[in-house]
Write a protein that holds these residues in place. Sequence first.
Motif, PDB file in Angstrom:
ATOM      1  N   GLY A  64       9.595   6.916 -32.167  1.00 15.37           N
ATOM      2  CA  GLY A  64      10.163   6.614 -30.847  1.00 15.37           C
ATOM      3  C   GLY A  64      11.349   5.671 -30.957  1.00 15.37           C
ATOM      4  O   GLY A  64      12.343   5.813 -30.251  1.00 15.37           O
ATOM      5  N   HIS A  89      15.218   6.491 -29.890  1.00 15.67           N
ATOM      6  CA  HIS A  89      15.880   5.637 -28.892  1.00 15.67           C
ATOM      7  C   HIS A  89      17.124   4.956 -29.473  1.00 15.67           C
ATOM      8  O   HIS A  89      18.201   5.025 -28.892  1.00 15.67           O
ATOM      9  N   ASP A 110       7.643  -0.832 -29.497  1.00 16.38           N
ATOM     10  CA  ASP A 110       7.500   0.329 -28.617  1.00 16.38           C
ATOM     11  C   ASP A 110       8.753   0.411 -27.752  1.00 16.38           C
ATOM     12  O   ASP A 110       9.115  -0.555 -27.076  1.00 16.38           O
TER      13      ASP A 110
END
Length: 185
Positions: A33, A37, A110
């Motif tokens: 992730g 990103h 995250d």
Amino acid sequence: MSEQTPIPAPGGAVRVREMEPGDCDRVSAIRIGGWRHAYRGLMPQPYLDGLSVAEDAERRREFFVRAPAEVVNLVAEDAAGTVLGWACHGPYRDGASRTADAELYAVYADAGRLGGGIGRALLGESVRRCTAAGYPRMLLWVVAGNARARRFYERAGFRADGAEESFEVDGTRVPEMRYVRALAG
């Protein structure tokens, strides 16, 4: 027993502890992730879209078992025990040789929780452990176009030292810059 360090973070404290094998799936989800990103527009999108959490988790499990003792994997978790971030550090890798310095190999939070203090907590614990281990400096490599990460490291006392290299992703050259921070002795 894993060492746990509660670290204040906006929105609540996170605990930083040593990673365990059972954390590999969640760490890989955070890492993939993070790549998707942070590197959007810096690496080919088909490459980023093709990254597999399952394959990364399998590599992470294999590495975790084979990693030298001086390589430290840390995770940050919330009060409920949900892993929110991962960092890895150890001796600086300079080609085939080693130096007396430490290297931050990775730090990821995250992507949905960026700015919440997770990365700061992980980086702070890595710096603390490397300082306690007697490393004179900590170095890291950051993708040159990743302005957010560069600001993050600069706010933590790291500075670009002029060293640059690049790697290739699906025919695209991705330049990296090396950052360094002196550690208190």
